[in-house]
Design an enzyme around this catalytic site. Structure first.
Site, PDB file in Angstrom:
ATOM      1  CE1 TYR A 151      -3.244   2.818   0.219  1.00 38.69           C
ATOM      2  CE2 TYR A 151      -3.755   2.161   2.465  1.00 38.69           C
ATOM      3  CZ  TYR A 151      -3.998   2.972   1.372  1.00 38.69           C
ATOM      4  OH  TYR A 151      -4.981   3.928   1.430  1.00 38.69           O
ATOM      5  CE  LYS A 179      -6.161   1.481  -1.186  1.00 38.13           C
ATOM      6  NZ  LYS A 179      -6.837   1.482   0.154  1.00 38.13           N
TER       7      LYS A 179
END
Length: 319
Positions: A151, A179
């Site tokens: 992330y 992500k």
């Protein structure tokens, strides 16, 4: 290409190139009136999201209020979600923090609780060097058999994951996806072109631009309430039909505007407000987040009322 293989089936929705699905909601955590986690509502919301087109769910992320839930609550949320959706969707749990040892522990516990993957955020606040990021992510990936989604979110963590670091991380067989909430399409397209990492947009307003350079889907907030639209947009882009994807993207602009009504860092407040307006009361956030004001709630409702129904958009594309 690197040794990473993002065709690994991370869970029931996994398929070639999309290890965690394509339309994934970063799910809010429902709370009861007394502030406790409402596990019945966790299950009900998870089922509703999958029924509306999501083939993946992220639990225990920032939108799930991970900073204010305990480790025990996080594990209960994983179990309730996995039991609810069965083999209809992947369940990815946030396991990262700014403490590598704690992140390792949570990855191991999430695996035992039945999660299909782990979301590992860039360590925040401590601002480590790139070598520290590399060691941190590798340690978490080594700690369990969970496929890992990195992330990358410098607006919250300050430190970005640089391209060279991402290329090295892609060599780990269990680090399979990113992500991205950095919004640097140039840097991301380099990684997409030179590794097997599956990229997911972490920003709802730029899903189609990301997919035009090779991203495979989205980890969405707005899909809490417009899942069919988001799923149709992502499916169209993955099929190479960017005319349809772009049409849906433009139709979603009022929803993107609605998400900003409660501040740039409060997507969860938008989601909880919008869900309540649709009849799914998931409680109010825990402090330091606060509920939407009456004025904000009215603005959100007005914005969502502008959304063109998906059936009309589909009719336009075939007319």
């Amino acid at each position: 290409m690197t040794a990473s293989d993002n065709s690994v089936v991370a869970g029931p929705a996994g398929r070639q190139g999309t290890p965690f699905g394509t339309t994934i909601t970063a799910m809010v955590t429902p709370f009861r009136a007394d502030g406790a986690v409402d596990l019945d509502k966790v299950a009900a919301l998870a089922n509703q999201l999958v029924d509306e087109g999501n083939n993946g769910l992220v639990v225990n992320g920032t939108t799930g209020e991970s900073p204010t839930t305990t480790d025990a609550e996080k594990l209960d949320i994983i179990r309730a979600t996995v039991q609810a959706v069965g083999d209809r969707a992947t369940v990815v749990s946030g396991v990262g923090s700014y403490d590598t040892a704690h992140s390792v522990h949570m990855a191991q516990q999430a695996e035992k609780a039945g999660a299909h993957g782990g979301l590992v955020v860039t360590p925040y606040y401590s601002r480590p060097q790139q070598a520290g990021l590399l060691a941190h992510f590798m340690a978490v990936a080594d700690a369990s058999e969970l496929p890992i989604m990195l992330y990358d979110i410098p607006p919250r963590s300050v430190v970005p994951i640089e391209v060279d670091t991402l290329k090295r991380l892609a060599e780990h067989p269990r680090i399979v996806a990113v992500k991205d909430a950095k919004g640097d399409l140039h840097a991301g397209s380099q990684v997409i072109a030179e590794t097997d990492l599956a990229y997911y947009s972490g920003d709802d307003p730029i899903v189609v631009p990301w997919m035009s350079v090779g991203a495979v889907g989205v980890v969405s907030i707005i899909a809490h309430v417009v899942g069919p639209h988001v799923s149709a947009m992502v499916d169209a882009a993955n099929a190479g039909d960017f005319a349809t994807a772009t049409r849906i993207h433009h139709a979603l602009r009022p929803v993107h505007r609605a998400m900003g009504r409660t501040g740039g860092g409060a997507g969860l407040v938008f989601a909880k407000t919008a869900l309540a307006q649709r009849g799914m009361d998931v409680g109010i956030p825990r402090l330091p987040q606060i509920p939407a004001t009456a004025e904000q709630a009215e603005q959100i409702a007005a914005d969502l009322a502008e959304l063109v129904p998906l059936e009309e958009l589909r009719a336009e594309s075939t007319g």
